[in-house]
Design an enzyme around this catalytic site. Structure first.
Site, PDB file in Angstrom:
ATOM      1  N   TYR A   1      -3.916  -0.844   9.190  1.00  0.00           N
ATOM      2  CA  TYR A   1      -3.701  -1.249   7.801  1.00  0.00           C
ATOM      3  C   TYR A   1      -2.267  -0.920   7.362  1.00  0.00           C
ATOM      4  CZ  TYR A   1      -4.729  -1.400   2.753  1.00  0.00           C
ATOM      5  OH  TYR A   1      -4.734  -1.690   1.413  1.00  0.00           O
TER       6      TYR A   1
ATOM      7  N   SER B   1       0.833  -1.210   0.000  1.00  0.00           N
ATOM      8  CA  SER B   1       0.000   0.000   0.000  1.00  0.00           C
ATOM      9  C   SER B   1       0.863   1.254   0.000  1.00  0.00           C
ATOM     10  CB  SER B   1      -0.880  -0.012   1.253  1.00  0.00           C
ATOM     11  OG  SER B   1      -1.411   1.270   1.496  1.00  0.00           O
TER      12      SER B   1
HETATM   13  N1  LIG Z   1      -8.288  -0.387  -3.478  1.00  0.00           N
HETATM   14  C1  LIG Z   1      -7.164   0.267  -3.192  1.00  0.00           C
HETATM   15  O1  LIG Z   1      -7.062   1.493  -3.410  1.00  0.00           O
HETATM   16  C2  LIG Z   1      -5.978  -0.474  -2.667  1.00  0.00           C
HETATM   17  C3  LIG Z   1      -4.797   0.247  -2.517  1.00  0.00           C
HETATM   18  C4  LIG Z   1      -3.681  -0.423  -2.031  1.00  0.00           C
HETATM   19  C5  LIG Z   1      -3.747  -1.748  -1.727  1.00  0.00           C
HETATM   20  N2  LIG Z   1      -4.914  -2.427  -1.863  1.00  0.00           N
HETATM   21  C6  LIG Z   1      -4.895  -3.826  -1.515  1.00  0.00           C
HETATM   22  O2  LIG Z   1      -5.147  -4.583  -2.675  1.00  0.00           O
HETATM   23  C7  LIG Z   1      -5.800  -5.798  -2.331  1.00  0.00           C
HETATM   24  C8  LIG Z   1      -7.083  -5.920  -3.109  1.00  0.00           C
HETATM   25  O3  LIG Z   1      -7.862  -4.772  -2.851  1.00  0.00           O
HETATM   26  P1  LIG Z   1      -9.345  -4.618  -3.404  1.00  0.00           P
HETATM   27  O4  LIG Z   1      -9.551  -3.151  -3.608  1.00  0.00           O
HETATM   28  O5  LIG Z   1      -9.593  -5.591  -4.500  1.00  0.00           O
HETATM   29  O6  LIG Z   1     -10.140  -5.009  -2.078  1.00  0.00           O
HETATM   30  P2  LIG Z   1     -11.548  -5.719  -1.963  1.00  0.00           P
HETATM   31  O7  LIG Z   1     -12.040  -5.501  -0.575  1.00  0.00           O
HETATM   32  O8  LIG Z   1     -12.434  -5.320  -3.075  1.00  0.00           O
HETATM   33  O9  LIG Z   1     -11.117  -7.231  -2.162  1.00  0.00           O
HETATM   34  C9  LIG Z   1     -10.494  -7.962  -1.148  1.00  0.00           C
HETATM   35  C10 LIG Z   1     -11.151  -9.318  -1.112  1.00  0.00           C
HETATM   36  O10 LIG Z   1     -10.580 -10.050  -0.048  1.00  0.00           O
HETATM   37  C11 LIG Z   1     -11.627 -10.805   0.530  1.00  0.00           C
HETATM   38  N3  LIG Z   1     -11.300 -11.230   1.880  1.00  0.00           N
HETATM   39  C12 LIG Z   1     -11.372 -10.519   3.026  1.00  0.00           C
HETATM   40  N4  LIG Z   1     -11.036 -11.288   4.074  1.00  0.00           N
HETATM   41  C13 LIG Z   1     -10.720 -12.512   3.559  1.00  0.00           C
HETATM   42  C14 LIG Z   1     -10.304 -13.724   4.125  1.00  0.00           C
HETATM   43  N5  LIG Z   1     -10.115 -13.856   5.448  1.00  0.00           N
HETATM   44  N6  LIG Z   1     -10.076 -14.777   3.311  1.00  0.00           N
HETATM   45  C15 LIG Z   1     -10.251 -14.658   1.978  1.00  0.00           C
HETATM   46  N7  LIG Z   1     -10.671 -13.535   1.375  1.00  0.00           N
HETATM   47  C16 LIG Z   1     -10.897 -12.466   2.162  1.00  0.00           C
HETATM   48  C17 LIG Z   1     -12.839  -9.879   0.508  1.00  0.00           C
HETATM   49  O11 LIG Z   1     -14.036 -10.606   0.617  1.00  0.00           O
HETATM   50  C18 LIG Z   1     -12.675  -9.245  -0.872  1.00  0.00           C
HETATM   51  O12 LIG Z   1     -13.320 -10.015  -1.860  1.00  0.00           O
HETATM   52  C19 LIG Z   1      -6.012  -5.749  -0.817  1.00  0.00           C
HETATM   53  O13 LIG Z   1      -4.965  -6.437  -0.183  1.00  0.00           O
HETATM   54  C20 LIG Z   1      -5.933  -4.273  -0.513  1.00  0.00           C
HETATM   55  O14 LIG Z   1      -5.541  -4.054   0.812  1.00  0.00           O
HETATM   56  C21 LIG Z   1      -6.025  -1.815  -2.322  1.00  0.00           C
END
Ligand SMILES: NC(=O)c1ccc[n+]([C@@H]2O[C@H](COP(=O)([O-])OP(=O)(O)OC[C@H]3O[C@@H](n4cnc5c(N)ncnc54)[C@H](O)[C@@H]3O)[C@@H](O)[C@H]2O)c1
Length: 275
Positions: A169, A156
């Site tokens: 986070y 992140s």
């Molecule tokens: N969206 C952003 O701006 C952003 C920025 C930096 C990093 N990220 C990271 O990128 C990754 C994907 O982000 P995203 O935006 O697709 O998030 P999202 O919340 O849309 O997807 C994450 C998925 O993980 C699943 N999940 C949660 N707990 C779980 C568990 N215990 N076991 C299995 N699955 C589980 C959720 O149900 C969801 O489907 C994450 O690690 C997030 O932290 C996102």
């Protein structure tokens, strides 16, 4: 025109955790359109069914598999690994995408650090850090069975510089970065390059988790959303497809000598002083 060998991901067996999310689902679908054999891991069978129906509808030739596995459930991950190895023999890429935040681990403007809900903090560490380490551990034998494998962890923009509010986070993702480097060295020495480990650093992308923090009901930006766009030279959030190129590169043999790095995709957020 055929894909140059360096960037050919056809036939690669790719496992995506948390695969029904915004960024994760988009990456899984994209890799399936490129001919990869994509395994969608998620917690909900019905969400997996919907995701698979969507990709199969759009790309009938897609080789996709949906398996239920919570990233904190070692037995479920082992069952998934065994099913994948029985079907396709190995894993060529593991995208540790499952991750996210918890309201109690966020210090909202009306709160101070003293109000931190420590149980929520621990849950966020558990999901983002342990939820990256455990799948990596369970899938190691399947990654070692590949002759060119790539682990991609999700980091992140809140690691390199403090981003207000998201204390748990940020700490969790910082640990993911460190684990990325540690595992890169471990696998690098052990396999002499057969298994590499890198982290993707997405900037700010609108998803279900952060939509309410960054946008109002009418779609306009909250003050936090405005601050982020002002700190992003491109002046906007990213879209999920803008991560595809970086992910494709890390999955493909184009990144064969690349390990232990972070690949930043953030419209310049991380290098801008704001002035
Ligand atoms: N969206 C952003 O701006 C952003 C920025 C930096 C990093 N990220 C990271 O990128 C990754 C994907 O982000 P995203 O935006 O697709 O998030 P999202 O919340 O849309 O997807 C994450 C998925 O993980 C699943 N999940 C949660 N707990 C779980 C568990 N215990 N076991 C299995 N699955 C589980 C959720 O149900 C969801 O489907 C994450 O690690 C997030 O932290 C996102």
């Amino acid at each position: 025109m055929s894909t140059p060998a360096l960037f050919n991901v056809a036939g690669k067996v790719v496992v995506v955790t948390g695969a029904t999310g915004t960024l994760t689902g988009s990456a899984a679908d994209y890799l399936a359109t490129q001919g990869a054999r994509v395994v969608y891991l998620g917690r909900s069978q019905s969400k997996l069914d919907t995701a698979l129906a969507k990709i199969r509808g759009a790309h009938p030739a897609a080789e996709v598999l949906g398996l239920v596995a919570d990233v904190s459930d070692r037995a479920a991950l082992e069952r998934a690994r065994d099913a994948i190895v029985a079907k396709w023999g190995r894993v060529d890429a593991l995208l540790n995408g499952a991750g996210g935040n918890q309201p109690g681990a966020v210090i909202t403007p009306d709160k101070t650090f003293s109000d931190l809900d420590f149980a929520a903090f621990e849950q966020v560490i558990d999901l983002n850090l342990h939820g990256t380490v455990l799948p990596s551990l369970v899938f190691t034998p399947a990654l070692l069975a590949s002759n060119s494998a790539s682990v991609i962890n999700y980091s992140s923009a809140s690691v390199a510089r403090a981003v207000t509010r998201v204390v748990g986070y940020s700490a969790a993702k910082a640990a993911v970065d460190n684990f990325t480097r540690w595992l890169a060295v471990e696998f690098g020495r052990r396999t002499k390059g057969t298994v590499r480990v890198n982290a993707l650093v997405p900037g700010f992308f609108l998803g279900e988790q952060n939509r309410r923090l960054l946008t109002n009901e009418d779609g306009s930006l909250t003050s936090r959303g405005q601050s982020i766009c002002a700190m992003t030279p491109f002046g906007r959030f990213g879209t999920p497809d803008e991560l595809h190129g970086a992910i494709h590169y890390l999955v493909a043999d184009a990144s064969k000598f690349v390990t232990g790095t972070t690949l930043v995709v953030d419209g310049g957020f991380g290098v801008f002083s704001g002035v």
